[in-house]
Design an enzyme around this catalytic site. Structure first.
Site, PDB file in Angstrom:
ATOM      1  CE  LYS A  77      -4.041  -2.075  -0.011  1.00  0.00           C
ATOM      2  NZ  LYS A  77      -3.774  -3.486   0.279  1.00  0.00           N
TER       3      LYS A  77
HETATM    4  C1  LIG Z   1      -9.563  -2.572  -1.393  1.00  0.00           C
HETATM    5  C2  LIG Z   1      -9.024  -3.258  -0.186  1.00  0.00           C
HETATM    6  N1  LIG Z   1      -9.758  -3.242   0.934  1.00  0.00           N
HETATM    7  C3  LIG Z   1      -9.307  -3.826   2.060  1.00  0.00           C
HETATM    8  C4  LIG Z   1      -8.101  -4.475   2.103  1.00  0.00           C
HETATM    9  C5  LIG Z   1      -7.651  -5.138   3.356  1.00  0.00           C
HETATM   10  O1  LIG Z   1      -6.514  -4.545   3.884  1.00  0.00           O
HETATM   11  P1  LIG Z   1      -5.518  -5.379   4.806  1.00  0.00           P
HETATM   12  O2  LIG Z   1      -4.662  -6.222   3.922  1.00  0.00           O
HETATM   13  O3  LIG Z   1      -4.740  -4.314   5.515  1.00  0.00           O
HETATM   14  O4  LIG Z   1      -6.346  -6.180   5.731  1.00  0.00           O
HETATM   15  C6  LIG Z   1      -7.314  -4.517   0.961  1.00  0.00           C
HETATM   16  C7  LIG Z   1      -6.017  -5.217   0.985  1.00  0.00           C
HETATM   17  O5  LIG Z   1      -5.492  -5.722   0.061  1.00  0.00           O
HETATM   18  C8  LIG Z   1      -7.781  -3.896  -0.218  1.00  0.00           C
HETATM   19  O6  LIG Z   1      -7.054  -3.906  -1.349  1.00  0.00           O
END
Ligand SMILES: Cc1ncc(COP(=O)(O)O)c(C=O)c1O
Length: 396
Positions: free
Chosen positions: A198
């Site tokens: 990210k």
């Molecule tokens: C659009 C989106 N929402 C939520 C998430 C979830 O994030 P995390 O990996 O920090 O749990 C991701 C992760 O890839 C994502 O791309």
């Protein structure tokens, strides 16, 4: 490496002997020192560094509150609960997203309702959203795909008309701007992810931001066991803690926050580098037929999390062959995402089928995310571009 060389899929040497991913972190010496420094302190779990990071993120996006949690998924989970979603409620979201987006509805026992997307921005189509509204619709969860903000004004107008809570899945979009402002201060809540691919990273981690005092209080409570240290009626029992509901341990740590604060200091540097790499792709892929690059709306300035191109019918090989050929070069291209209505869970439990949502399906057949990360050198970028030229020439 020359553009005339044989691609690895046809027996040539791979472009990257050790491989390159579609995303990845950039962590410098200052970040490492900040993390080590925390390890010598009293607090290593949620303490003053977390509070400082929360304040800095709130400040950065222009929101009143920021609540740090263990992941973007955890942020979506408690946002759905804090919004009061429950059984019988419908939540409209995009099928072109990561599963955690829709799970914000599922965790709360609500029904995820998919609406199709716009082919240019790859974000929820406000008209499709309108068509999916029923008297049970309680919330919208738009997702800013690849960092390009959604049609925020139109979606807020729909939410206003139908009294809906809006949970912005901004996991891709920390640092993106809409009409000049950084996203994150829109009603009702937004969340970011700090996974290594990210825009900034804390290894794992997430943050919910909101301007609503009550939501902030509920989010903080869910994050930490729903336990209160309110001593009213227990003034002589300083140890007293009351469980007020079923909460979680989604506490973020001072170790992660120290890294996050240093990363946030570098976010404009990261954005600049991502912008440069995107511009390089635009220029250097321009002479290959059959590659469509992302469209950007006038009113937005994305912080590109992904660089997702489309391989269309004019390209000399299929999208599948292209991905396999890039993997042979040890270039970890990926497809974001297998649409949610294609997954067994959403088919078996929520009744979806893979034939639905034609705009999403058409895009899914063409998408490929190319490597894009702030630590990527010009040389690595050139090698990716050369590999694409070689693959195109090979299949011509
Ligand atoms: C659009 C989106 N929402 C939520 C998430 C979830 O994030 P995390 O990996 O920090 O749990 C991701 C992760 O890839 C994502 O791309």
């Amino acid at each position: 490496m020359s553009r005339n060389q044989t691609p690895a899929i046809a027996g040539g040497d791979p472009a990257f002997p050790e491989g390159i991913g579609y995303g990845g972190q950039s962590i410098g010496e200052a970040e490492k020192e900040a993390v080590l420094d925390v390890l010598d302190r009293d607090y290593i779990t949620r303490g003053p560094e977390v509070e400082a990071f929360e304040e800095e993120i709130a400040d950065f996006v222009g929101a009143d509150h920021a609540i740090a949690v263990t992941s973007g998924t955890a942020a979506l989970h408690i946002a759905g609960l804090a919004a009061g979603l429950g059984s019988g409620d419908e939540v409209i979201t995009t099928p072109l997203t990561f599963t955690a987006t829709a799970n914000a509805a599922c965790h709360a026992d609500a029904e995820p309702v998919f609406a199709d997307i716009k082919p240019d921005t790859r974000n929820l189509d406000p008209e499709a959203v309108r068509e999916r509204i029923t008297e049970d619709t309680k919330a919208l969860i738009p997702m800013h795909y690849a960092g390009q903000p959604c049609a925020i004004d139109e979606l807020l107008e729909i939410a206003d008309e139908h009294d809906l809570t809006v949970i912005w899945d901004a996991c891709h979009a920390l640092g993106s701007r809409y009409d000049g402002d950084r996203i994150g201060s829109e009603s009702d809540m937004a969340m970011f992810s700090f996974h290594p691919v990210k825009n900034i990273t804390t290894a794992e981690g997430g943050m919910v931001v909101t301007n609503d005092d009550d939501l902030a209080e509920r989010l903080r409570s869910y994050r930490s066991f729903q336990m209160s240290s309110d001593h009213e009626g227990h003034e002589n029992e300083p140890w007293y803690q009351a469980t007020e509901g079923v909460g979680f341990n989604y506490n973020f740590t001072d170790i992660q926050a120290a890294l996050g604060r240093m990363q946030l200091d570098r976010i404009e540097e990261f954005k600049e580098r991502r912008d440069e790499l995107v511009e390089r792709y635009e220029t250097k892929l321009d002479d290959i037929g059959g590659i469509e690059i992302p469209t950007v709306k006038d009113s937005v300035d994305p912080m590109w999390h992904l660089y997702a191109i489309e391989i269309d019918e004019a390209f000399p090989c299929s999208r599948g062959e292209f991905v396999r050929a890039m993997h042979a070069e040890n270039i970890g291209v990926q497809v974001h995402y297998v649409p949610l209505h294609h997954h067994p869970h959403f088919q078996e439990v929520h009744g979806y089928s893979a034939e639905q949502f034609p705009v999403t399906n058409r895009l899914y057949d063409r998408l490929v995310s190319l490597p894009l990360h702030p630590g990527m050198s010009d040389e690595d970028h050139d090698r990716v571009v050369t590999a694409i030229h070689q693959i195109a020439a090979h299949y011509q």
